[in-house]
Design a protein around this motif. Structure first.
Motif, PDB file in Angstrom:
ATOM      1  N   GLU A 207       0.840  -1.273  -0.047  1.00  0.00           N
ATOM      2  CA  GLU A 207       0.042   0.097   0.112  1.00  0.00           C
ATOM      3  C   GLU A 207       0.801   1.220  -0.031  1.00  0.00           C
ATOM      4  O   GLU A 207       0.870   2.193  -0.704  1.00  0.00           O
ATOM      5  CB  GLU A 207      -1.104   0.075   1.188  1.00  0.00           C
ATOM      6  N   ALA A 208       1.985   1.475   0.874  1.00  0.00           N
ATOM      7  CA  ALA A 208       2.825   2.439   0.982  1.00  0.00           C
ATOM      8  C   ALA A 208       3.551   2.617  -0.307  1.00  0.00           C
ATOM      9  O   ALA A 208       3.686   3.616  -0.778  1.00  0.00           O
ATOM     10  CB  ALA A 208       3.780   2.146   1.796  1.00  0.00           C
ATOM     11  N   ALA A 209       3.977   1.328  -1.230  1.00  0.00           N
ATOM     12  CA  ALA A 209       4.660   1.556  -2.584  1.00  0.00           C
ATOM     13  C   ALA A 209       3.661   2.068  -3.328  1.00  0.00           C
ATOM     14  O   ALA A 209       3.839   3.082  -4.439  1.00  0.00           O
ATOM     15  CB  ALA A 209       5.027   0.122  -3.035  1.00  0.00           C
ATOM     16  N   ALA A 210       2.256   1.855  -3.494  1.00  0.00           N
ATOM     17  CA  ALA A 210       1.235   2.305  -4.276  1.00  0.00           C
ATOM     18  C   ALA A 210       1.400   3.997  -3.981  1.00  0.00           C
ATOM     19  O   ALA A 210       1.253   4.736  -5.033  1.00  0.00           O
ATOM     20  CB  ALA A 210       0.031   1.859  -4.072  1.00  0.00           C
ATOM     21  N   ARG A 211       1.070   4.391  -2.887  1.00  0.00           N
ATOM     22  CA  ARG A 211       1.044   5.867  -2.464  1.00  0.00           C
ATOM     23  C   ARG A 211       2.163   6.489  -3.061  1.00  0.00           C
ATOM     24  O   ARG A 211       2.335   7.593  -3.536  1.00  0.00           O
ATOM     25  CB  ARG A 211       0.837   5.711  -1.115  1.00  0.00           C
ATOM     26  N   ALA A 212       3.492   5.964  -3.057  1.00  0.00           N
ATOM     27  CA  ALA A 212       4.558   6.273  -3.559  1.00  0.00           C
ATOM     28  C   ALA A 212       4.720   6.173  -5.013  1.00  0.00           C
ATOM     29  O   ALA A 212       5.911   6.403  -5.713  1.00  0.00           O
ATOM     30  CB  ALA A 212       5.949   5.674  -3.012  1.00  0.00           C
ATOM     31  N   GLN A 213       3.709   5.676  -5.781  1.00  0.00           N
ATOM     32  CA  GLN A 213       3.584   5.322  -7.074  1.00  0.00           C
ATOM     33  C   GLN A 213       4.833   4.511  -7.626  1.00  0.00           C
ATOM     34  O   GLN A 213       5.216   4.542  -8.529  1.00  0.00           O
ATOM     35  CB  GLN A 213       3.581   6.590  -7.935  1.00  0.00           C
ATOM     36  N   ILE A 214       4.808   3.491  -6.851  1.00  0.00           N
ATOM     37  CA  ILE A 214       5.458   2.383  -7.373  1.00  0.00           C
ATOM     38  C   ILE A 214       4.894   0.950  -7.325  1.00  0.00           C
ATOM     39  O   ILE A 214       4.250   0.453  -6.304  1.00  0.00           O
ATOM     40  CB  ILE A 214       6.919   2.049  -6.148  1.00  0.00           C
ATOM     41  N   GLY A 215       4.853   0.293  -8.471  1.00  0.00           N
ATOM     42  CA  GLY A 215       4.261  -0.925  -8.757  1.00  0.00           C
ATOM     43  C   GLY A 215       5.277  -2.091  -8.038  1.00  0.00           C
ATOM     44  O   GLY A 215       6.577  -2.097  -8.203  1.00  0.00           O
ATOM     45  N   VAL A 216       4.546  -2.988  -7.473  1.00  0.00           N
ATOM     46  CA  VAL A 216       5.388  -4.147  -7.010  1.00  0.00           C
ATOM     47  C   VAL A 216       4.906  -5.546  -7.805  1.00  0.00           C
ATOM     48  O   VAL A 216       3.748  -5.778  -8.079  1.00  0.00           O
ATOM     49  CB  VAL A 216       4.938  -4.585  -5.607  1.00  0.00           C
ATOM     50  N   LEU A 217       5.885  -6.214  -8.248  1.00  0.00           N
ATOM     51  CA  LEU A 217       5.663  -7.399  -8.931  1.00  0.00           C
ATOM     52  C   LEU A 217       6.476  -8.641  -8.251  1.00  0.00           C
ATOM     53  O   LEU A 217       7.779  -8.013  -7.960  1.00  0.00           O
ATOM     54  CB  LEU A 217       6.131  -7.454 -10.216  1.00  0.00           C
ATOM     55  N   VAL A 218       5.945  -9.955  -8.319  1.00  0.00           N
ATOM     56  CA  VAL A 218       6.770 -11.052  -7.856  1.00  0.00           C
ATOM     57  C   VAL A 218       6.581 -12.005  -8.644  1.00  0.00           C
ATOM     58  O   VAL A 218       5.248 -12.477  -9.070  1.00  0.00           O
ATOM     59  CB  VAL A 218       6.112 -11.449  -6.419  1.00  0.00           C
TER      60      VAL A 218
END
Length: 143
Positions: free
Chosen positions: A20-31
């Motif tokens: 959620e914090a990554a999304a707010r920082a406009q960072i997408g997360v992929l695994v």
């Protein structure tokens, strides 16, 4: 000295907060898990799917290369293989995502190897580069 009101938070409980914090920082997360043609997305954050112009449901379980330009796919897969195996490779690549509508979105893709239940996975972080590219273009025009 530790404050008695502070309690340790379980790492498993932190994962949703981190995404959620990554999304707010406009960072997408992929695994991703697996190697080569067997590699699949195990997790795709909503912001990563938004950058790719699709949904998490469409991406999870799919081959990761499909969202990248065809001419870069082999290079990106080789980079991923090196990263997940712990071999020497750059921490990040500048590339583009190919949206279904044909639009290309420049991104910085950084990755790190992790273990999930003893299995190596690759955690990738996508940062939209459109704004920084616009700023660079404006700066070069003003010079």
């Amino acid at each position: 000295m530790t404050d008695s009101s502070t309690q340790a938070v379980s790492p498993s409980l932190l994962a949703p907060a981190i995404v959620e914090a990554a999304a707010r920082a406009q960072i997408g997360v992929l695994v991703t898990a697996g190697a080569g043609s067997e590699r699949r997305y195990e997790f795709v954050s909503s912001y990563a799917a938004e950058l790719a112009g699709t949904t998490t449901a469409e991406l999870e379980g799919s081959q990761p290369s499909a969202i990248f330009p065809e001419v870069r796919r082999s290079e990106i897969e080789d980079w991923r293989d090196c990263r997940v195996l712990g071999q020497t490779a750059p921490n990040a690549l500048e590339t583009e995502l190919c949206r279904a509508a044909g639009e290309r979105v420049p991104v910085r893709n950084a990755s790190s190897r992790a273990l999930s239940n003893g299995t190596p996975v690759l955690v990738e972080f996508l940062v939209d580069s459109r704004e920084s590219r616009r700023a660079e273009l404006e700066l070069s025009r003003s010079e």
